[in-house]
Write an enzyme that holds these catalytic residues in place. Sequence first.
Site, short mmCIF file in Angstrom:
data_model
loop_
_atom_site.label_atom_id
_atom_site.label_comp_id
_atom_site.label_asym_id
_atom_site.label_seq_id
_atom_site.Cartn_x
_atom_site.Cartn_y
_atom_site.Cartn_z
N ASP A 59 0.88 -1.17 0.00
CA ASP A 59 0.00 0.00 0.00
C ASP A 59 0.91 1.21 0.00
OD1 ASP A 59 -2.10 2.03 0.86
OD2 ASP A 59 -3.28 0.20 0.93
N TRP B 245 -5.47 33.67 -11.81
CA TRP B 245 -5.02 32.56 -10.96
C TRP B 245 -3.64 32.83 -10.38
CZ3 TRP B 245 -1.09 28.92 -10.70
CH2 TRP B 245 -0.15 28.94 -11.74
N SER C 50 -2.51 19.44 1.56
CA SER C 50 -2.84 18.18 0.90
C SER C 50 -1.68 17.71 0.02
CB SER C 50 -4.10 18.38 0.05
OG SER C 50 -4.24 17.32 -0.86
N TYR D 264 6.29 22.26 -13.76
CA TYR D 264 6.91 20.94 -13.96
C TYR D 264 6.21 19.89 -13.12
CZ TYR D 264 10.03 23.51 -16.72
OH TYR D 264 10.50 24.33 -17.70
N SER E 231 6.06 7.68 -21.10
CA SER E 231 7.18 6.75 -21.18
C SER E 231 6.76 5.32 -20.89
CB SER E 231 8.29 7.16 -20.20
OG SER E 231 8.69 8.47 -20.46
N HIS F 221 11.52 34.47 -15.57
CA HIS F 221 11.15 34.62 -16.98
C HIS F 221 9.65 34.91 -17.13
CE1 HIS F 221 10.61 29.95 -17.26
NE2 HIS F 221 9.49 30.51 -16.93
N HIS F 222 8.92 34.80 -16.03
CA HIS F 222 7.51 35.21 -16.07
C HIS F 222 7.38 36.72 -15.88
CE1 HIS F 222 5.89 31.06 -15.77
NE2 HIS F 222 7.03 30.84 -15.17
N LYS G 88 14.15 14.10 -23.97
CA LYS G 88 12.95 13.29 -23.76
C LYS G 88 12.21 13.06 -25.07
CE LYS G 88 12.01 14.03 -18.97
NZ LYS G 88 11.74 12.60 -18.77
N ARG H 150 -4.57 39.16 -22.98
CA ARG H 150 -5.31 38.11 -22.30
C ARG H 150 -6.16 38.74 -21.21
NH1 ARG H 150 -0.72 35.30 -18.42
NH2 ARG H 150 -2.48 34.01 -17.81
#
Lengths: 517, 318
Positions: free
Chosen positions: A97, A133, A161, A249, A260, A294-295, A323, A442
């Site tokens: 478990d 957000w 959580s 990420y 994968s 970079h934001h 990847k 936006r």
Amino acid sequence: MSDHGPAKGFGRWLFTTNHKDIGTMYLWFSFAMFLLGGVFALVIRSELFQPGLQLVEPEFFNQMTTMHGLVMVFGAVMPGFVGLANWLVPMMIGAPDMALPRMNNWSFWILPFAFTMLASTLLMDGGAPNFGWTFYAPLSTTYAPPSVTYFIFAVHIMGASSIMGSINIIATILNLRAPGMTMMKMPLFVWTWLITAYLLIAVMPILAGVVTMMLMDIHFGTSFFNAAGGGDPVLFQHVFWFFGHPEVYIMILPAFGVISAIIPTFARKPLFGYASMVYATSSIAFLSFIVWAHHMFTVGMPLAGELFFMYATMLIAVPTGVKVFNWVTTMFRGSMTFETPMLFAIAFVILFTIGGFSGLMLAIAPADFQYHDTYFVVAHFHYVLVPGSIFSLFAAVYYWLPKWCGNMYDERLGKAHFWLSFVGLNLTFFPMHFVGLAGMPRRIPDYALQFADFNQISSIGAFLFGFSQVFFLYIIIKTIRGGEKATDQVWDNPEGLEWTLPSPAPYHTFTTPPAIK
Amino acid sequence: MATDSNNVEGYEHYYVPDQSPYPIMATIGLGALVFGLGTFFNELHADLAGSGRYVAMAGFAILVGTLFFWFRTAINENMQGLNSAQLKRSYVWGMGWFIFSEVMFFFAFFGALFYVRNMAGPWLGGEGEKGEFNYLLWDSFKFVWPILETPDQVVNGVKAAFVGPGEGHSMYPKDAHGGLFAWLPLWNTVILLTSSVTVHMAHNGLKDNSRAKFTGWLFVTVVLAIGFLCLQYMEYHEAYVDLGLTLESGIYGTTFFMLTGFHGFHVFLGMTMLLIMFLRALKGHFSHEDCFGFEAASWYWHFVDVVWVCLFFFVYIL
């Protein structure tokens, strides 16, 4: 531990300590939030169907963009992956478990509470949070509606959580692997979740910190984000994005793990470059901590900051490229078939790569001055989140649902769901690149006339995509209720311990660990 | 299912608890606590008398009560020998990563302090290319740390919303009246560092099988923890009453109280853990081989200590 089946009645779900029960609850919760967030998105797309104000007040429109983002990020994508982890990680590593089963239950049940509280702000005086957000100060502090306090506490609960869930996942992976299951033998889904859990434990407290600063600024007169007292609103953005970038990420690494697992099965070849996948995932995790600004290229950082964050961000393209190369190479000269999970996986590789490339464009600081806060950014992150995270969740459900419930889904319906979703999402988000580059900002309910055609296409696509998910719900329920019985292997020679178990997987599995060759 | 012949020999069963009412009870408690707190804060803000505080208190009581029984169950399971060595390692990993999450929480606030002192502050005071336009908003504000007169005051004078404590009213040693020996943070550092040693002595006592040494040093640690909290109370009293340094007196008061306040709250949590371990020790719990409850509390205590050392340097000295 007793080897009995599930308890009877609703108490089974309230009191359960079983990773499969908890995984199921996470997945259903995630799906419910996906539909709720989807409804918010359709309100947005309805309003944007044509220029001018038609359906909603601008104030309510802002609440919709805010709630759509919050519900999708924290309610749909993250719990969706935690649900997969709960179901799959113990079965993949041969564990009885999760390591801490009661805490596992607690991590789940506080989530529905947090989202009930968050959604209830829609009915409060002053309305729901309306500051996007990303809740930038001072919009979210000085100018916020009173419901912001509930928003802050809801975020605290979501963070608790995630942290408890991640502690559980890390303890399970590090401590409960069957003997012989060395780290480098773990399925990539387990690896990507190990690293994701690490990221979550590292950055969810930062998010807790930033909303605490907001709470103090709003109610207790501190001046973190107020220059009058010596603070700085830009401080908010730094702290938020220090959380926010690893967060993106967190939403995609488990998806890499899912893809994968699926591509090798349907290409009938082992995954190309397993070790390089592990190292690439770790590199992405490391880099995710040093790219946050970079934001904020347009916020007025020193030149050295612009340059550092630009180059560091571009570096991420290297492990991500590894990847994509490995997935493509796994398929190269494989004996491919195109069942529904594989269709979603291939679409993932292609469309996520598009999202990655538009990310590279945004990473170029001077170019970003043009793209910043336009629909190009919206197109970019929806291309990594919808055909990225969401498609991988779909793929995972089609891939493992026969193992979970013992029945095969209807392949014809699955493929129909794929094509409807595929067409719907591209119709919705591809035109946003063009309106964004042409300068449409936006988060506005009205726009200039020249953007009308593309916006209509987007809105039609959004409704197509949205209603395809109701169809998905039908497919899932139909599969759970009956259908062709799945074999234990389900697919043609899939790799992994979960396929050595019967379908459906018994309530308790691997109560003693399996031998690993 | 994998047959028994496939399974690993000599595997000690991993105890998976049966259905448990605690998580859902704790959810109800936590839910009422935060919903009540949110309502209470909004009522305070709007100057309303309401029931938020009572909901919060009820939630807090349910949460603490549930956690009490939850921990009691977990302890009993261990005492009944249900926990395999592997299960015990799960708790060790759990505690370790929990402490890591706490480290990151403090990191956010230390990061804010660093950013304000080294970047935002100087720019606000007109330094560098980013400070070029300071005369438009905060004309003639000059940045020094600690900020004892806020930009608001410099521009708006008596109408300012954020009023700094004024010259000479910081918690730095240079402003300590009565000299270095009356400077409370120094004594708090001494107390907390000592308590890290005493909790280690208690552990040594357990290793040497000396119950007296174990409980005695543990008791001393708890007393030192309480001493720390008392001194911090005195320090806060001095700041609020004598110095006029408050949460509302600009970014210096903000960072000072948030960092030391959250640390103090963690000292309180750590003290509570140690106190529970002390009471358990009196009941004869723990042996050298089986004492993770105590070890976890002492890890937490060392963590709190390390945070204080960082605070001492970055908030009080540098």
